[in-house]
Scaffold this motif. Structure first.
Motif, PDB file in Angstrom:
ATOM      1  N   ILE A 218       2.342  -3.099  -9.103  1.00  0.00           N
ATOM      2  CA  ILE A 218       3.295  -2.448  -8.207  1.00  0.00           C
ATOM      3  C   ILE A 218       4.708  -2.535  -8.770  1.00  0.00           C
ATOM      4  O   ILE A 218       5.467  -1.554  -8.751  1.00  0.00           O
ATOM      5  N   ARG A 219       5.073  -3.691  -9.295  1.00  0.00           N
ATOM      6  CA  ARG A 219       6.406  -3.808  -9.907  1.00  0.00           C
ATOM      7  C   ARG A 219       6.567  -2.811 -11.052  1.00  0.00           C
ATOM      8  O   ARG A 219       7.627  -2.196 -11.219  1.00  0.00           O
TER       9      ARG A 219
ATOM     10  N   HIS B 186       7.025   0.915 -10.020  1.00  0.00           N
ATOM     11  CA  HIS B 186       8.375   1.137  -9.490  1.00  0.00           C
ATOM     12  C   HIS B 186       9.422   1.096 -10.600  1.00  0.00           C
ATOM     13  O   HIS B 186      10.421   1.825 -10.539  1.00  0.00           O
ATOM     14  N   ARG B 187       9.182   0.278 -11.589  1.00  0.00           N
ATOM     15  CA  ARG B 187      10.088   0.250 -12.748  1.00  0.00           C
ATOM     16  C   ARG B 187      10.055   1.583 -13.489  1.00  0.00           C
ATOM     17  O   ARG B 187      11.098   2.108 -13.901  1.00  0.00           O
TER      18      ARG B 187
ATOM     19  N   ALA C 112       9.101   4.479 -12.102  1.00  0.00           N
ATOM     20  CA  ALA C 112       9.632   5.497 -11.191  1.00  0.00           C
ATOM     21  C   ALA C 112      11.160   5.497 -11.189  1.00  0.00           C
ATOM     22  O   ALA C 112      11.797   6.548 -11.033  1.00  0.00           O
ATOM     23  N   ALA C 113      11.753   4.327 -11.364  1.00  0.00           N
ATOM     24  CA  ALA C 113      13.211   4.236 -11.400  1.00  0.00           C
ATOM     25  C   ALA C 113      13.799   4.987 -12.582  1.00  0.00           C
ATOM     26  O   ALA C 113      14.994   5.312 -12.588  1.00  0.00           O
TER      27      ALA C 113
ATOM     28  N   LEU D  36       6.738   9.065 -12.395  1.00  0.00           N
ATOM     29  CA  LEU D  36       5.926   8.690 -11.237  1.00  0.00           C
ATOM     30  C   LEU D  36       4.456   8.641 -11.655  1.00  0.00           C
ATOM     31  O   LEU D  36       3.776   9.660 -11.711  1.00  0.00           O
TER      32      LEU D  36
ATOM     33  N   TYR E 201       3.703   3.129  -3.208  1.00  0.00           N
ATOM     34  CA  TYR E 201       5.076   3.621  -3.134  1.00  0.00           C
ATOM     35  C   TYR E 201       5.623   3.625  -1.703  1.00  0.00           C
ATOM     36  O   TYR E 201       6.713   4.133  -1.466  1.00  0.00           O
TER      37      TYR E 201
ATOM     38  N   GLU F 203       6.827   1.572   1.676  1.00  0.00           N
ATOM     39  CA  GLU F 203       7.362   0.250   2.014  1.00  0.00           C
ATOM     40  C   GLU F 203       6.460  -0.537   2.957  1.00  0.00           C
ATOM     41  O   GLU F 203       6.185  -1.721   2.728  1.00  0.00           O
TER      42      GLU F 203
ATOM     43  N   ALA G  21       8.079  -6.520  -1.490  1.00  0.00           N
ATOM     44  CA  ALA G  21       8.778  -5.287  -1.121  1.00  0.00           C
ATOM     45  C   ALA G  21      10.291  -5.436  -1.210  1.00  0.00           C
ATOM     46  O   ALA G  21      11.007  -4.460  -1.457  1.00  0.00           O
TER      47      ALA G  21
ATOM     48  N   LEU H 226      11.872  -4.288  -4.545  1.00  0.00           N
ATOM     49  CA  LEU H 226      11.605  -2.925  -5.000  1.00  0.00           C
ATOM     50  C   LEU H 226      12.554  -1.940  -4.325  1.00  0.00           C
ATOM     51  O   LEU H 226      13.021  -2.182  -3.208  1.00  0.00           O
TER      52      LEU H 226
ATOM     53  N   LEU I  13      12.324   0.563  -2.424  1.00  0.00           N
ATOM     54  CA  LEU I  13      11.461   1.315  -1.527  1.00  0.00           C
ATOM     55  C   LEU I  13      12.286   1.979  -0.442  1.00  0.00           C
ATOM     56  O   LEU I  13      12.998   1.307   0.307  1.00  0.00           O
TER      57      LEU I  13
END
Length: 329
Positions: A248-249, A252-253, A255-256, A260, A303, A305, A316, A319, A321
């Motif tokens: 999950i981390r 999101h890294r 996606a930043a 995606l 993705y 929250e 969470a 992230l 979110l």
């Protein structure tokens, strides 16, 4: 631009993302999600259906049935619709709701098996359901992605040669382990060519594929609760197990930075980054990881929250979110 008659005819084979600016490690990510199925599973699905037709197993009136956590189910839904077959996907509660909606939109029937196995997973229950169904009704044809050699042959013939063409000096290849079709096809290809490529399997913590202890797993895709018949560890040089929190981390890294990707991809990238940091500190090997999927089907889970907070608690908080913004008049 290509003009196609079948959704299976379109697949972007040679798209790679250079992840060095994101990870700080030398890693090229082979993106397998740019086709109508949205994942690498379109290759295996096409190969297995074609073989079943050649062997006379699929005939007019046949109903394809398969156990799937999502991506293969979507790929088979597409191929079945294109070729005029009915398709039944047997899945479990971990399947993303978006994946179920896509399959049903394509005309597939989806049945959810909610009875857990003795080890806390659902795979054995799903397979038992499929076997009982086929024994009771001869119209149903089980492709059995977990033991079907055409699963890995799709990648032996397609995925691995494509990587070889793009990276003739390849040193390390990271492949996620689910059914192990992609993993075994690529590993067999490079081993038979006697190429000095280190094959690293990436699995989820809680998976039993490589002898791990079964634990709760919430992100569908990689990992199994029953060892796949396809796996042959003699072709694999190393295995990395990734906790789902790291998956999950990592997504999101990515996606930043505007990428995606799905949970399976997050697991592979996380494992690859950790392995490279340990084995090649400060070095620049030629390394490729295979990204099985994209992220849209995970919007309601990894993705979201509330989902992350419910299942992973304080994770969470670290992230980016988005919450629900309610705007007044």
């Amino acid at each position: 631009m290509p003009i196609i008659c079948s959704p299976q005819d379109f697949n972007v084979e040679d798209l790679y993302v250079d992840l060095r600016p994101v990870l700080g490690h030398p890693l090229f990510l082979k993106c397998e999600g740019f086709n109508f199925a949205g994942s690498v599973k379109l290759k295996a699905a096409g190969e297995m259906v074609a073989a079943a037709e050649r062997d006379g197993l699929l005939t007019p009136g046949s109903v394809i049935v398969e156990s799937s956590s999502g991506n293969l189910g979507i790929a088979l839904s597409i191929i079945a619709a294109s070729r005029g077959y009915r398709f039944l996907c047997v899945t479990d509660p971990r399947c993303n709701p978006a994946s179920m909606r896509v399959m049903r939109a394509l005309g597939a029937e989806v049945r959810v098996v909610s009875r857990q196995d003795a080890n806390g997973g659902y795979l054995e229950s799903r397979i038992r359901y499929v076997r009982d169904l086929c024994a009771a009704d001869g119209r149903y044809v089980w492709l059995n992605q977990y033991a079907n050699r055409n699963n890995w042959m799709a990648h032996y013939r397609g995925t691995a040669p494509a990587i070889d063409r793009q990276f003739p000096d390849l040193e390390v290849l990271f492949v996620g382990a689910g059914t192990t079709g992609t993993l075994m096809g690529c590993a067999r290809y490079f081993r038979e060519l006697r190429r000095p490529v280190t094959i690293v399997a990436v699995d989820a913590v809680g998976s039993v594929t490589f002898g791990g202890v079964p634990e709760r797993r919430l992100v569908p895709g990689l990992g199994t609760s029953a060892r796949p018949a396809l796996v042959d560890e003699s072709y694999i040089d190393d295995v990395v197990h990734v906790p789902e929190a790291d998956t999950i981390r990592t997504v999101h890294r990515l996606a930043a930075k505007g990428f995606l990707f799905g949970g399976s991809t997050g697991t592979v990238v996380s494992g690859a980054a950790r392995w490279l940091a340990a084995k090649y500190p400060g070095e620049q090997p030629v390394a490729v990881a295979i990204a099985p999927d994209l992220g849209e089907r995970y919007l309601d889970s990894i993705y979201e929250e509330h989902w992350v907070r419910e299942h992973f608690g304080d994770l969470a908080d670290g992230l980016a979110l988005p919450g629900a913004d309610i705007l007044g008049d």
